[in-house]
Enzyme design. Structure first.
Site, PDB file in Angstrom:
ATOM      1  N   TYR A   1       3.685  11.970  14.895  1.00  0.00           N
ATOM      2  CA  TYR A   1       2.328  11.678  15.385  1.00  0.00           C
ATOM      3  C   TYR A   1       2.166  12.015  16.869  1.00  0.00           C
ATOM      4  O   TYR A   1       1.061  12.091  17.380  1.00  0.00           O
ATOM      5  CB  TYR A   1       1.967  10.209  15.149  1.00  0.00           C
ATOM      6  CG  TYR A   1       1.804   9.827  13.690  1.00  0.00           C
ATOM      7  CD1 TYR A   1       1.866  10.789  12.682  1.00  0.00           C
ATOM      8  CD2 TYR A   1       1.584   8.517  13.304  1.00  0.00           C
ATOM      9  CE1 TYR A   1       1.723  10.457  11.354  1.00  0.00           C
ATOM     10  CE2 TYR A   1       1.443   8.175  11.962  1.00  0.00           C
ATOM     11  CZ  TYR A   1       1.524   9.153  10.994  1.00  0.00           C
ATOM     12  OH  TYR A   1       1.382   8.815   9.675  1.00  0.00           O
TER      13      TYR A   1
ATOM     14  N   LYS B   1      14.713  11.189   5.545  1.00  0.00           N
ATOM     15  CA  LYS B   1      14.679  12.319   4.617  1.00  0.00           C
ATOM     16  C   LYS B   1      15.752  13.286   5.126  1.00  0.00           C
ATOM     17  O   LYS B   1      15.493  14.458   5.441  1.00  0.00           O
ATOM     18  CB  LYS B   1      13.269  12.943   4.614  1.00  0.00           C
ATOM     19  CG  LYS B   1      13.035  13.986   3.543  1.00  0.00           C
ATOM     20  CD  LYS B   1      12.897  13.396   2.154  1.00  0.00           C
ATOM     21  CE  LYS B   1      12.696  14.535   1.143  1.00  0.00           C
ATOM     22  NZ  LYS B   1      12.843  14.076  -0.255  1.00  0.00           N
TER      23      LYS B   1
ATOM     24  N   ASP C   1      11.478   9.231  -0.484  1.00  0.00           N
ATOM     25  CA  ASP C   1      10.848   9.329  -1.813  1.00  0.00           C
ATOM     26  C   ASP C   1      11.406   8.247  -2.734  1.00  0.00           C
ATOM     27  O   ASP C   1      10.668   7.585  -3.473  1.00  0.00           O
ATOM     28  CB  ASP C   1      11.013  10.733  -2.412  1.00  0.00           C
ATOM     29  CG  ASP C   1      12.405  11.320  -2.191  1.00  0.00           C
ATOM     30  OD1 ASP C   1      13.161  10.786  -1.362  1.00  0.00           O
ATOM     31  OD2 ASP C   1      12.732  12.320  -2.860  1.00  0.00           O
TER      32      ASP C   1
ATOM     33  N   ASP D   1       4.300   4.253   8.320  1.00  0.00           N
ATOM     34  CA  ASP D   1       2.850   4.164   8.124  1.00  0.00           C
ATOM     35  C   ASP D   1       2.555   4.062   6.632  1.00  0.00           C
ATOM     36  O   ASP D   1       1.812   3.196   6.157  1.00  0.00           O
ATOM     37  CB  ASP D   1       2.214   5.435   8.720  1.00  0.00           C
ATOM     38  CG  ASP D   1       0.705   5.358   8.813  1.00  0.00           C
ATOM     39  OD1 ASP D   1       0.145   4.295   8.493  1.00  0.00           O
ATOM     40  OD2 ASP D   1       0.102   6.374   9.203  1.00  0.00           O
TER      41      ASP D   1
ATOM     42  N   ASP E   1       1.921   0.340   4.153  1.00  0.00           N
ATOM     43  CA  ASP E   1       0.678   0.122   3.402  1.00  0.00           C
ATOM     44  C   ASP E   1       0.978  -0.088   1.921  1.00  0.00           C
ATOM     45  O   ASP E   1       0.326  -0.886   1.252  1.00  0.00           O
ATOM     46  CB  ASP E   1      -0.279   1.309   3.572  1.00  0.00           C
ATOM     47  CG  ASP E   1      -1.236   1.068   4.735  1.00  0.00           C
ATOM     48  OD1 ASP E   1      -0.959   0.160   5.542  1.00  0.00           O
ATOM     49  OD2 ASP E   1      -2.258   1.777   4.832  1.00  0.00           O
TER      50      ASP E   1
END
Ligand code: NAD
Length: 364
Positions: free
Chosen positions: A141, A192, A225, A249, A253
């Site tokens: 970001y 990852k 994942d 992020d 959620d």
């Protein structure tokens, strides 16, 4: 010692939910359990209306001086057409950046009484208590270079950079290990590393800090994942999860929705410990300004009150008082008292201030 709390109520339901948390702060002071002083400042749309700036300098100064900050919510339709530079959300990004709040703590707790509100089966989520630690000031970001370029043939190229440095990874890892030490002693680091070099570094650095400083914490690593799958397959396997800005992020959620209601979810954003022992910290509900119910006295104040409980626990080391607040909320839910967003048949529906009254009564 007197502790100073700055309240940034913000827009929409922000002032309504913060009012109820402030009543609890005052109650704790009146009971002699602590000495709190409270001040207020502007942030978001209301700050823009008053000063032309969603994050005025006076607010930054007040935030720097406070021992902890409680924030309501910012934004709403009134300000949606504004230029990005003065949108209410810039206020939030501004305060996170200026105070260097790099660690975002997002608990996902399912109260027994609300387990049926989850989209997952009761037995999978009842009693769930996980903490997601998201790196908040680095990663993709913020990484440079970033942008959209037009290529010689007229097509375009969009790009962002996923970048992490050793100190950035080490400081967030320490936050996760410290938290796990106060909880159930387990950290799952999510990356990852099979395809992204920067998260391969993430994995190595987290492991290094573990081996050198926290050998008693059980550390595991998981690809993002798989972590997303495991969160909906068997969420109770996790204690603390620590991950990058973007993965956090998304996963936080996802975990939030396991609990069924936005009105119940608190969060904390912590800065680095300074040489004088102080640490900037901002506590806020996960939900937004809920313009559809703002000003109607319907908002659920529990997410904000649970954010205050986190403040007591993490900024002021007041675990007994944090427990008192959280247990009062459990009791109120067990007594069948509900705001509209968590209403179930056979329960008693109340408004924002009545929910505050019920929690204060239960604390007493
Ligand atoms: P929202 O969280 O404000 O509302 C989503 C839905 O949940 C609405 O139906 C709302 O009524 C309900 N809801 C949210 N909190 C509730 C509560 N405490 N009690 C009862 N019901 C509640 O999200 P949105 O509608 O996408 O966004 C509205 C505004 O808030 C936008 O301007 C957005 O940018 C802003 N926003 C701010 C923050 C923040 O300040 N941290 C976070 C998210 C959204």
């Amino acid at each position: 010692m007197t502790k100073h709390i700055l309240i940034l109520a913000g827009d929409g339901i922000g002032p309504e939910v913060c009012r109820e948390a402030e009543r609890i702060i005052n109650w704790l002071t009146k009971q002699g359990r602590a000495k709190f002083t409270v001040s207020h400042a502007l942030i978001g749309g209301c700050a823009y209306d008053e000063t032309g700036n969603p994050f005025p300098n006076e607010t930054l100064e007040a935030a720097r001086k406070a021992d902890a900050i409680l924030l309501g919510a910012v934004g709403g339709p009134k300000w949606e057409a504004l230029d990005y530079a003065v949108r209410p959300e810039r206020g939030l990004l501004g305060i996170r950046k200026e105070l260097e709040l790099f660690a975002n703590l997002r608990p996902a707790v399912v109260f027994e009484e609300l387990a049926d509100a989850s989209s997952l089966k009761r037995e999978l989520v009842a009693g769930l208590d996980i903490m997601i630690v998201r790196e908040l000031t680095g990663g993709i970001y913020f990484g440079q270079p970033r942008g959209v370029d037009t290529l010689p043939d007229g097509t375009k190229k969009g790009y962002n950079t996923l970048v992490y440095t050793t100190p950035e990874i080490q400081r967030i890892a320490r936050v996760a290990f410290d938290l796990a030490g106060k909880r159930n002693g387990r950290v799952c680091s999510v990356d990852k590393a099979n395809v992204l070099e920067s998260t391969e570094l993430w994995r190595q650095e987290v492991q290094k800090i573990h081996d050198a400083e926290y050998p008693n914490i059980a550390l595991s690593h998981m690809y993002v994942d798989n972590a997303a799958m495991q969160l909906v397959r068997n969420p109770k396997q996790f204690d603390v999860m620590v991950t990058t800005n973007m993965f956090g992020d998304i996963l936080s959620d996802c975990a939030a929705m396991l609990t069924g209601s936005l009105g119940m979810l608190p969060s904390a954003s912590l800065g680095a410990k300074q040489a004088n022992g102080r640490q900037h910290a901002l506590y806020e509900p996960v939900h937004g300004s809920a313009p559809d119910i703002a000003g109607q006295g319907k908002a659920n104040p529990i997410a904000t009150i649970l954010s205050l409980a986190m403040m007591l626990r993490y900024s002021f080391n007041m675990a007994a008082e944090a427990d008192l607040v959280e247990n009062a909320i459990k009791k109120v839910l067990a007594d069948g008292i509900r705001t509209g967003d968590i209403m179930q048949s056979g329960m008693k529906q109340v408004g924002t201030s009545e929910m505050g009254d019920a929690i204060l009564r239960a604390m007493e």
